[in-house]
Design a protein around this motif. Sequence first.
Motif, short mmCIF file in Angstrom:
data_model
loop_
_atom_site.label_atom_id
_atom_site.label_comp_id
_atom_site.label_asym_id
_atom_site.label_seq_id
_atom_site.Cartn_x
_atom_site.Cartn_y
_atom_site.Cartn_z
N ASN A 45 0.88 -1.16 0.00
CA ASN A 45 0.00 0.00 0.00
C ASN A 45 0.92 1.21 0.00
O ASN A 45 1.49 1.58 1.03
CB ASN A 45 -0.90 -0.01 1.24
CG ASN A 45 -1.91 1.14 1.23
OD1 ASN A 45 -1.62 2.21 0.70
ND2 ASN A 45 -3.07 0.91 1.81
N THR A 88 0.30 4.27 -0.39
CA THR A 88 -0.24 5.44 0.31
C THR A 88 0.08 5.39 1.80
O THR A 88 0.42 6.39 2.41
CB THR A 88 -1.76 5.52 0.11
OG1 THR A 88 -2.06 5.52 -1.29
CG2 THR A 88 -2.34 6.78 0.74
N ARG A 89 -0.01 4.18 2.38
CA ARG A 89 0.18 4.02 3.83
C ARG A 89 1.52 3.38 4.19
O ARG A 89 1.82 3.19 5.37
CB ARG A 89 -0.95 3.16 4.41
CG ARG A 89 -2.33 3.78 4.26
CD ARG A 89 -3.42 2.80 4.66
NE ARG A 89 -4.73 3.40 4.55
CZ ARG A 89 -5.36 4.00 5.56
NH1 ARG A 89 -4.78 4.08 6.73
NH2 ARG A 89 -6.55 4.52 5.38
N CYS A 126 -6.27 -0.99 3.81
CA CYS A 126 -6.33 0.07 2.81
C CYS A 126 -7.68 0.77 2.87
O CYS A 126 -8.64 0.25 3.45
CB CYS A 126 -6.08 -0.47 1.40
SG CYS A 126 -7.28 -1.71 0.85
N SER A 127 -7.73 1.94 2.29
CA SER A 127 -8.96 2.71 2.18
C SER A 127 -9.21 3.01 0.71
O SER A 127 -8.28 2.97 -0.11
CB SER A 127 -8.84 4.03 2.96
OG SER A 127 -8.64 3.78 4.33
N ASP A 181 -6.56 4.36 -2.07
CA ASP A 181 -5.16 4.04 -1.81
C ASP A 181 -4.53 3.37 -3.03
O ASP A 181 -5.19 2.60 -3.74
CB ASP A 181 -5.03 3.11 -0.60
CG ASP A 181 -5.22 3.84 0.72
OD1 ASP A 181 -5.15 3.16 1.76
OD2 ASP A 181 -5.45 5.06 0.70
N SER A 182 -3.26 3.64 -3.25
CA SER A 182 -2.54 3.03 -4.38
C SER A 182 -1.84 1.76 -3.92
O SER A 182 -1.07 1.78 -2.96
CB SER A 182 -1.50 4.01 -4.93
OG SER A 182 -2.13 5.16 -5.46
N LEU A 183 -2.13 0.65 -4.61
CA LEU A 183 -1.52 -0.63 -4.29
C LEU A 183 -0.57 -1.05 -5.40
O LEU A 183 -0.79 -0.74 -6.57
CB LEU A 183 -2.59 -1.71 -4.09
CG LEU A 183 -3.67 -1.44 -3.05
CD1 LEU A 183 -4.60 -2.63 -2.94
CD2 LEU A 183 -3.05 -1.12 -1.69
N ALA A 220 -7.33 0.90 -4.67
CA ALA A 220 -8.04 0.05 -3.71
C ALA A 220 -9.54 -0.06 -4.00
O ALA A 220 -10.13 -1.12 -3.85
CB ALA A 220 -7.81 0.57 -2.29
#
Length: 205
Positions: A10, A12-13, A29-30, A33-35, A49
């Motif tokens: 993830n 983003t996080r 993830c929310s 979010d970019s995975l 996501a």
Amino acid sequence: MVLEGVAISNLTRNIRELSDNRGNFSILCSPGDSLELRADGWNTVGEVAEDLPDTILLTRTRIQLDQVIVFGRSGNSTLQNLKNIAEENNKKNGIYYQGKPPIALLSPFGGKPITFFYELLSKHGKHARKMSQTIAKGKNDEKVDEFFNVDLIQSIVPLSNAEVNEFMDKFRPHYEQVRAWTSYDSHVYIKNSYAAYTAQQRDKK
């Protein structure tokens, strides 16, 4: 076929997980979010996501060995050896701009358009660009390793040899994060990541 050990990040996080032996994975993830899904020998896949399909397909990378490099034991670093090899190859193959010729070579006033297109389109120019990318990535990895390595991590948090490998795979920072770090930043990141790691381990029980 299903893939075990695919690294799902993830971005983003800054969280990482691995797929199990059935190809399944779960990751916090929310929506939005970019995975990123990455595995050796397979093309990297990016997903958002909120649009995740039930099945994600990875395609094999094209394997092409232009050159095999074997390093002996010497005082020079691997990166320096790569630089030396790149310089020798470029000189031998008439590559003067590492495969990235300046647009000024196309000028009708003293330009060298043949050189421009040779650097840009020839296989030697393409190989020079690949080597430059490899060297640049190596420099970035060395910078990350400076602030995120086994000895440093185990001096800060209580992880066993078996645990530290999983921890490093999940929480290895990106170069963009560490390029302006100090030792203090590294310590804070490792402690915060350890807190997240232990929380994940508790949730699995």
